[in-house]
Design a protein around this motif. Structure first.
Motif, PDB file in Angstrom:
ATOM      1  N   MET A 123       0.832  -1.197   0.000  1.00  0.00           N
ATOM      2  CA  MET A 123       0.000   0.000   0.000  1.00  0.00           C
ATOM      3  C   MET A 123       0.869   1.250   0.000  1.00  0.00           C
ATOM      4  O   MET A 123       1.927   1.287   0.630  1.00  0.00           O
ATOM      5  CB  MET A 123      -0.905   0.012   1.228  1.00  0.00           C
ATOM      6  N   ARG A 124       0.383   2.286  -0.704  1.00  0.00           N
ATOM      7  CA  ARG A 124       1.067   3.569  -0.670  1.00  0.00           C
ATOM      8  C   ARG A 124       0.870   4.201   0.705  1.00  0.00           C
ATOM      9  O   ARG A 124      -0.208   4.104   1.294  1.00  0.00           O
ATOM     10  CB  ARG A 124       0.514   4.491  -1.752  1.00  0.00           C
ATOM     11  N   ILE A 125       1.906   4.839   1.223  1.00  0.00           N
ATOM     12  CA  ILE A 125       1.813   5.499   2.517  1.00  0.00           C
ATOM     13  C   ILE A 125       2.173   6.966   2.368  1.00  0.00           C
ATOM     14  O   ILE A 125       2.903   7.361   1.459  1.00  0.00           O
ATOM     15  CB  ILE A 125       2.725   4.832   3.575  1.00  0.00           C
ATOM     16  N   LYS A 126       1.645   7.789   3.273  1.00  0.00           N
ATOM     17  CA  LYS A 126       1.883   9.223   3.213  1.00  0.00           C
ATOM     18  C   LYS A 126       3.355   9.540   3.464  1.00  0.00           C
ATOM     19  O   LYS A 126       4.043   8.825   4.189  1.00  0.00           O
ATOM     20  CB  LYS A 126       1.024   9.942   4.256  1.00  0.00           C
ATOM     21  N   ASP A 127       3.791  10.644   2.886  1.00  0.00           N
ATOM     22  CA  ASP A 127       5.186  11.022   3.098  1.00  0.00           C
ATOM     23  C   ASP A 127       5.431  11.473   4.530  1.00  0.00           C
ATOM     24  O   ASP A 127       6.576  11.546   4.980  1.00  0.00           O
ATOM     25  CB  ASP A 127       5.606  12.116   2.123  1.00  0.00           C
ATOM     26  N   THR A 128       4.347  11.759   5.274  1.00  0.00           N
ATOM     27  CA  THR A 128       4.470  12.168   6.670  1.00  0.00           C
ATOM     28  C   THR A 128       4.252  11.014   7.642  1.00  0.00           C
ATOM     29  O   THR A 128       4.319  11.215   8.859  1.00  0.00           O
ATOM     30  CB  THR A 128       3.461  13.279   6.990  1.00  0.00           C
ATOM     31  N   ALA A 129       3.989   9.815   7.123  1.00  0.00           N
ATOM     32  CA  ALA A 129       3.737   8.667   7.998  1.00  0.00           C
ATOM     33  C   ALA A 129       4.980   8.339   8.820  1.00  0.00           C
ATOM     34  O   ALA A 129       6.100   8.370   8.304  1.00  0.00           O
ATOM     35  CB  ALA A 129       3.319   7.458   7.175  1.00  0.00           C
ATOM     36  N   GLU A 130       4.797   8.032  10.098  1.00  0.00           N
ATOM     37  CA  GLU A 130       5.937   7.693  10.951  1.00  0.00           C
ATOM     38  C   GLU A 130       6.359   6.248  10.695  1.00  0.00           C
ATOM     39  O   GLU A 130       5.551   5.324  10.798  1.00  0.00           O
ATOM     40  CB  GLU A 130       5.580   7.876  12.420  1.00  0.00           C
TER      41      GLU A 130
END
Length: 388
Positions: free
Chosen positions: A367-374
């Motif tokens: 899955m694609r994850i946000k660039d701000t995801a920890e």
């Protein structure tokens, strides 16, 4: 690269620890100031490799464990009043500038005095050595601040934020930031414009605590009495650097199977050992049972994952096969600050990759994850970037 420093008085076993952790060729002797110039080498943080859980064959790990390189510096021994230049003090303290964390090696047997000279076992209190290292470091930092403070207070014109920024510039060589100074001021309630010598010492002690976190390694614990060990805090790591060095040498010689950080080792049935070798290994095994290992790998891991709060992230180019462009499975493992995100990882891989960052994919979930995801420790991430 993350850098750990080995600190302590002379003859406490720092060079033995360094040689055991790095298998570098350094001088080891039973007299003070064996180490004159700092020794530099590479130790390794140990973590389980994800390949086993994924059912993959990985060429980057050893028996299911990944070893990630960190810098290790063994500096000259510290004696009381080092901040005044006694012994090799100024040289010692200068070598700590770039350290991210410190492993303080203490002679738990009480068999060396404050300056590292051999004395009867148990006749010196190891806690004195624990206390004086932080004191010497605090006094060193305090002396630097005191030297610059009059000029900086004039330049700040009564404005604390400006003074903090000026002080951070003066302490940049110690890797002390403005954020570190603000945290130390909050912890001590010191007014920099009115601080006397005692206040500067309190502030400096807080700065050392914040900026140079330490783990205490109770070396030569196998030579210490139970009564002595029972007086020492349980969070301090019991260790035998000499035992670890013997095990690594024996493993390198093909006499035993041993992975750094294991709680035990195994003999190789086809290998014949002398009675002396068998006796020596049996003694080390008894010590390992008491302390759940030799303590050397445990100290490195504690510094990396507890003191510095780092995580391990694995970047890949193919999230389906967990490989890089050459087909290597899980080729890289990066130590990252907790709280890092995929964009941070992209810059860590390469500056151009970071500048061209588009998005990231969690290889486990696809899955694609946000660039701000920890990011979490053990994450396997594909970075998609406009950079080639």
């Amino acid at each position: 690269m993350i850098t750990l420093a080995l600190a302590g008085k002379p003859n406490c076993g720092k060079s033995t620890f360094f040689k055991a952790a790095t298998l570098a060729d350094v001088e080891i002797a039973n007299y003070p100031f064996t180490t004159i110039d700092a020794n530099h080498g590479v130790a390794y943080a140990r973590v389980p490799c994800p390949c086993r859980d994924l059912g993959l064959q990985c060429d980057q790990c050893k028996d299911g464990f990944r070893f990630i390189g960190v810098g290790l510096v063994d500096v000259a021994g510290l004696v009381p009043d080092a901040h005044l230049g006694k012994g090799l003090g100024n040289q010692f303290l200068d070598h700590l500038r770039s350290a991210d964390a410190i492993i303080q090696v203490v002679d738990a047997s009480g068999g060396t005095d404050a300056e590292g000279n051999p004395v009867d076992l148990g006749s010196h209190d190891p806690m004195e050595d624990v206390r004086f290292l932080r004191y010497e470091m605090a006094m060193w930092v305090s002396g630097i601040i005191e030297k610059h403070l009059p000029r900086l207070t004039r330049a700040a014109q009564g404005k604390e934020p400006a003074l903090i920024e000026h002080l951070a510039e003066a302490l940049a060589g110690l890797s002390i930031s403005a954020e570190d100074i603000r945290s130390a001021i909050d912890a001590t309630d010191v007014d920099l414009f009115r601080a006397d010598a005692d206040a500067l010492c309190r502030l400096s002690d807080a700065l050392v605590t914040i900026n140079k976190p330490m783990v205490v390694l109770l070396n030569k614990a196998d030579m210490a009495t139970e009564d002595m060990l029972n007086t020492l805090p349980v969070e301090m790591i019991r260790a035998t650097a000499a035992g670890e060095l013997a095990l690594r040498n024996a493993a390198s010689a093909g006499l035993i199977r041993y992975l750094p950080g294991d709680p035990d080792f195994s003999e190789i049935e086809s290998v014949a050992m002398t009675p002396q070798q068998k006796k020596g290994l049996a003694m080390i095994r008894d010590v390992m049972k008491r302390f759940d290992g030799t303590g050397v790998q445990q100290a490195v891991n504690h510094a990396i994952f507890s003191l510095l709060d780092l995580i391990v992230v694995y970047p890949v180019e193919d999230e389906t096969h967990y490989t890089d462009g050459k087909g290597r499975v899980l080729p890289d493992a990066f130590l990252m600050k907790k709280g890092s995100n995929p964009r941070d990882l992209a810059f860590r891989v390469h500056t151009d990759i970071g500048k061209g960052f588009l998005h990231a994919i969690d290889a486990r979930t696809k899955m694609r994850i946000k660039d701000t995801a920890e990011l979490k420790s053990g994450d396997i991430i594909r970075i998609v970037s406009a950079a080639k």
